[in-house]
Design a protein around this motif. Sequence first.
Motif, PDB file in Angstrom:
ATOM      1  N   THR A   1       0.813  -1.281  -0.247  1.00 22.48           N
ATOM      2  CA  THR A   1      -0.122  -0.027  -0.015  1.00 22.48           C
ATOM      3  C   THR A   1       0.846   1.117   0.023  1.00 22.48           C
ATOM      4  O   THR A   1       0.598   2.099  -0.694  1.00 22.48           O
ATOM      5  N   ALA A   2       1.944   1.089   0.780  1.00 24.55           N
ATOM      6  CA  ALA A   2       2.576   2.365   0.859  1.00 24.55           C
ATOM      7  C   ALA A   2       3.500   2.681  -0.424  1.00 24.55           C
ATOM      8  O   ALA A   2       3.828   3.764  -0.931  1.00 24.55           O
ATOM      9  N   GLN A   3       3.836   1.436  -1.153  1.00 24.65           N
ATOM     10  CA  GLN A   3       4.881   1.763  -2.265  1.00 24.65           C
ATOM     11  C   GLN A   3       3.927   2.048  -3.472  1.00 24.65           C
ATOM     12  O   GLN A   3       4.366   2.701  -4.289  1.00 24.65           O
ATOM     13  N   THR A   4       2.820   1.558  -3.578  1.00 25.65           N
ATOM     14  CA  THR A   4       1.944   1.684  -4.721  1.00 25.65           C
ATOM     15  C   THR A   4       0.940   2.893  -4.667  1.00 25.65           C
ATOM     16  O   THR A   4       0.935   3.490  -5.673  1.00 25.65           O
ATOM     17  N   LEU A   5       0.596   3.224  -3.189  1.00 29.55           N
ATOM     18  CA  LEU A   5      -0.447   4.415  -3.335  1.00 29.55           C
ATOM     19  C   LEU A   5       0.080   5.416  -2.641  1.00 29.55           C
ATOM     20  O   LEU A   5      -0.430   6.383  -2.977  1.00 29.55           O
TER      21      LEU A   5
ATOM     22  N   GLY B   1      -7.341 -11.806  -2.893  1.00 29.80           N
ATOM     23  CA  GLY B   1      -7.015 -10.263  -3.380  1.00 29.80           C
ATOM     24  C   GLY B   1      -6.607  -9.933  -4.911  1.00 29.80           C
ATOM     25  O   GLY B   1      -6.904  -9.178  -5.432  1.00 29.80           O
ATOM     26  N   PHE B   2      -5.631 -10.895  -5.098  1.00 31.37           N
ATOM     27  CA  PHE B   2      -4.999 -10.599  -6.368  1.00 31.37           C
ATOM     28  C   PHE B   2      -6.172 -11.080  -7.711  1.00 31.37           C
ATOM     29  O   PHE B   2      -6.173 -10.363  -8.567  1.00 31.37           O
ATOM     30  N   HIS B   3      -6.992 -11.869  -7.331  1.00 35.13           N
ATOM     31  CA  HIS B   3      -7.969 -12.264  -8.164  1.00 35.13           C
ATOM     32  C   HIS B   3      -8.813 -10.987  -8.345  1.00 35.13           C
ATOM     33  O   HIS B   3      -9.458 -10.399  -9.060  1.00 35.13           O
ATOM     34  N   ARG B   4      -9.227 -10.643  -6.960  1.00 29.81           N
ATOM     35  CA  ARG B   4      -9.926  -9.385  -7.255  1.00 29.81           C
ATOM     36  C   ARG B   4      -9.504  -8.061  -7.892  1.00 29.81           C
ATOM     37  O   ARG B   4     -10.253  -7.440  -8.505  1.00 29.81           O
ATOM     38  N   PHE B   5      -8.310  -7.790  -7.580  1.00 34.30           N
ATOM     39  CA  PHE B   5      -7.754  -6.675  -8.599  1.00 34.30           C
ATOM     40  C   PHE B   5      -7.703  -7.018  -9.931  1.00 34.30           C
ATOM     41  O   PHE B   5      -7.807  -6.090 -10.945  1.00 34.30           O
TER      42      PHE B   5
ATOM     43  N   GLU C   1      -5.339   8.707 -16.801  1.00 33.24           N
ATOM     44  CA  GLU C   1      -6.606   8.153 -16.584  1.00 33.24           C
ATOM     45  C   GLU C   1      -6.515   6.832 -16.337  1.00 33.24           C
ATOM     46  O   GLU C   1      -7.163   6.085 -15.402  1.00 33.24           O
ATOM     47  N   TYR C   2      -5.763   5.971 -17.103  1.00 27.54           N
ATOM     48  CA  TYR C   2      -5.422   4.335 -16.746  1.00 27.54           C
ATOM     49  C   TYR C   2      -4.695   4.357 -15.514  1.00 27.54           C
ATOM     50  O   TYR C   2      -5.229   3.538 -14.550  1.00 27.54           O
ATOM     51  N   THR C   3      -3.662   5.072 -15.202  1.00 26.04           N
ATOM     52  CA  THR C   3      -2.938   4.976 -13.669  1.00 26.04           C
ATOM     53  C   THR C   3      -3.940   5.178 -12.583  1.00 26.04           C
ATOM     54  O   THR C   3      -3.887   4.501 -11.789  1.00 26.04           O
ATOM     55  N   ALA C   4      -4.824   6.360 -12.829  1.00 28.21           N
ATOM     56  CA  ALA C   4      -5.754   6.664 -11.719  1.00 28.21           C
ATOM     57  C   ALA C   4      -6.703   5.475 -11.339  1.00 28.21           C
ATOM     58  O   ALA C   4      -7.284   5.065 -10.244  1.00 28.21           O
ATOM     59  N   LYS C   5      -7.181   4.733 -12.340  1.00 28.09           N
ATOM     60  CA  LYS C   5      -8.125   3.518 -12.554  1.00 28.09           C
ATOM     61  C   LYS C   5      -7.304   2.520 -11.834  1.00 28.09           C
ATOM     62  O   LYS C   5      -8.044   1.609 -11.081  1.00 28.09           O
ATOM     63  N   VAL C   6      -5.968   2.373 -12.129  1.00 30.59           N
ATOM     64  CA  VAL C   6      -5.054   0.982 -11.430  1.00 30.59           C
ATOM     65  C   VAL C   6      -5.220   1.302 -10.050  1.00 30.59           C
ATOM     66  O   VAL C   6      -4.902   0.494  -9.215  1.00 30.59           O
ATOM     67  N   GLN C   7      -4.681   2.640  -9.689  1.00 30.76           N
ATOM     68  CA  GLN C   7      -4.542   2.978  -8.291  1.00 30.76           C
ATOM     69  C   GLN C   7      -6.077   2.898  -7.496  1.00 30.76           C
ATOM     70  O   GLN C   7      -6.074   2.196  -6.404  1.00 30.76           O
ATOM     71  N   ALA C   8      -7.071   2.913  -8.117  1.00 29.88           N
ATOM     72  CA  ALA C   8      -8.326   2.885  -7.565  1.00 29.88           C
ATOM     73  C   ALA C   8      -8.436   1.253  -7.352  1.00 29.88           C
ATOM     74  O   ALA C   8      -9.202   0.889  -6.374  1.00 29.88           O
ATOM     75  N   ALA C   9      -8.142   0.652  -8.232  1.00 29.14           N
ATOM     76  CA  ALA C   9      -8.279  -0.889  -8.252  1.00 29.14           C
ATOM     77  C   ALA C   9      -7.371  -1.427  -7.085  1.00 29.14           C
ATOM     78  O   ALA C   9      -7.918  -2.313  -6.287  1.00 29.14           O
ATOM     79  N   LEU C  10      -6.398  -0.888  -6.975  1.00 29.56           N
ATOM     80  CA  LEU C  10      -5.449  -1.286  -5.925  1.00 29.56           C
ATOM     81  C   LEU C  10      -6.098  -1.025  -4.626  1.00 29.56           C
ATOM     82  O   LEU C  10      -5.819  -1.767  -3.638  1.00 29.56           O
ATOM     83  N   HIS C  11      -6.462   0.143  -4.550  1.00 29.31           N
ATOM     84  CA  HIS C  11      -7.031   0.608  -3.146  1.00 29.31           C
ATOM     85  C   HIS C  11      -8.253  -0.229  -2.750  1.00 29.31           C
ATOM     86  O   HIS C  11      -8.295  -0.679  -1.731  1.00 29.31           O
ATOM     87  N   THR C  12      -9.073  -0.365  -3.790  1.00 31.38           N
ATOM     88  CA  THR C  12     -10.296  -1.397  -3.514  1.00 31.38           C
ATOM     89  C   THR C  12      -9.677  -2.936  -2.914  1.00 31.38           C
ATOM     90  O   THR C  12      -9.955  -3.386  -1.811  1.00 31.38           O
ATOM     91  N   GLU C  13      -8.501  -3.453  -3.615  1.00 31.82           N
ATOM     92  CA  GLU C  13      -7.917  -4.669  -3.182  1.00 31.82           C
ATOM     93  C   GLU C  13      -7.700  -4.754  -1.781  1.00 31.82           C
ATOM     94  O   GLU C  13      -7.964  -5.651  -0.994  1.00 31.82           O
ATOM     95  N   TYR C  14      -6.570  -3.638  -1.577  1.00 31.37           N
ATOM     96  CA  TYR C  14      -6.216  -3.515  -0.398  1.00 31.37           C
ATOM     97  C   TYR C  14      -7.105  -3.423   0.939  1.00 31.37           C
ATOM     98  O   TYR C  14      -6.885  -4.043   1.932  1.00 31.37           O
ATOM     99  N   THR C  15      -7.989  -2.437   0.538  1.00 34.83           N
ATOM    100  CA  THR C  15      -8.936  -2.287   1.814  1.00 34.83           C
ATOM    101  C   THR C  15      -9.867  -3.387   2.052  1.00 34.83           C
ATOM    102  O   THR C  15     -10.398  -3.671   3.031  1.00 34.83           O
TER     103      THR C  15
END
Length: 577
Positions: free
Chosen positions: A376-380, A504-508, A534-548
Amino acid sequence: MRRARRVVLGAGGAVVLLAALDAYVVVTVLVDVAADVGIPLNRLERATPIVTGFLLGYVAAMPLLGQLSDRFGRRPLIHACLAAFALGSVLTALSAGEVMVVAGRTVQGVAGGALLPITMALIGDLWDEHERPVALGAVGAAQELGSALGPLYGGVVAGIPATVVAGVELGGWHAIFWINVPLAALAAVAVHLTVPSGTPGERRQDAATRTHGTVNAASRVSGGTEAAPQAVGTTEPAPRPTAAAAETGAVETAEVETGGAGAVVADLGGRKESVRGGAGRRVDVTGGALLALALGLLVVGLYNPDPTESLLPPWGLALIAAGLVAGGIFVWWEIRSPVRLLDLSAARKGPLLATLAVSFLAGAALLVTMVFVQLTAQTLLGEDALGASLVLARFLAALTAGALLGGVIGRALGERVVAVAGMAVGAAGYWLMSRWPLDLESAGLVVDLDLVVAGLGLGLVIAPVSSAVLRVSPAAQHGVASAAVVVARMMGMLIGIAAVSAWGFHRFQSLTAHLDTPLPFGVDAVTYQRQLAEYTAKVQAALHTEYTEMFLVTAFICLVGAAVALMVPRAGAGVRR
């Protein structure tokens, strides 16, 4: 002699700390290692075996190699494990692909996992029953210190600038593993100079023979003539063991019996045991193989190298079922086998299993936190390895404080109350973490406070679990009981990270399956940069959903742990009579 034993304890604690550091050090540099061995950021599921490979080797080797040290001696096994640990470190440092880095980490795990039970067994050899808990606590503290310092240690050492010598990379994350080579060599020298040679049985035989000779000499002096030889199988009184013998833990009572064929039988702690030597002692190879097979099948069944279409790989259900069957056979074998990996037959089964289950669930929550807070710290947050380890440091500091606090409160309120409260507080912390906003930088102290709550909760559980297991186990089995707590926690880490990360990875992948990676072809630079953002923002949102969502799952794991902790024995419930 007391000073000599303290030196032995220091050497043993050092090798345990070295192995414990490397059990957790990789979580700090997982993203960097993955990138260097060709794993892209959006396929981090392929990096899971880097973590699980070490844990699988660690857990599978821990009980079996501890038994082998009974047969071949503590010092040779520690030397062999340190050599294998150094070899695994070199393989990892030289890795240029996924297979090699996983192989190196697995070799490290096998070697590191054996060092804890061998050191605990060594304490059983050298310390008497009264002093043994303090020495065991020191080794346990070294193990816990490794879990707390491992990520920070990795972040600091990984900060060494990249340096290439003769085509070999020595800096960055590689430095973490290169530095293990001289550390293992220094540990081997310390062990060679301090740890007694020979097997425990051989040392007991020597001490018993010396005691027998002392008896005959005393008879000659008192009677004026040499005493007639005793018949085979007779028992003769012996003086109390000398201070030197007591320091080695070789003779624990004042009675020695001569046996046939030159054997000597010593009455050790109420049981008569042959001290002919360690070569004849049996090792539960079948139990070790069954445990390794069960864990390996479960881990491979949970690992999905392509989670785009499904949670589990095509072979997943079959291997998980086979792993459960192998686990059942392992339990059946351990109940009926005369030689067991972890013999806790004198402990009260219900309270023991409940307490080990709490340790298992706490371990699952612990490693999920270590791995995914780092990610989370490294990607978000965009932190580097050291910065991410400092974010995790909030959790680790609270974990350490909670461990100390749990021991104090547990003594006043009882282990059950503190274990239940700790898992409940941990669940609250992970629930708060599951509500982290997408813009973590704007969250400020909220992230820090949530990590502190989760770490404090899990930390509160550590001391009560260890204390409860020791209380329901006889003193003669305190060493193996302490190892069982660690084995349960490490198994929880292994199965927990494999299962939670698979989901988690399946969810991402399901959240990003519809995204098309923008390419800088056929569009102007401004349009490409807009599409990339735009693509990076959507990937970040997906990572946030996965982690939380993974933190929410971890909250439920802690709630289950709180329910199981209700079955931890009350104060005053001791060993089964």
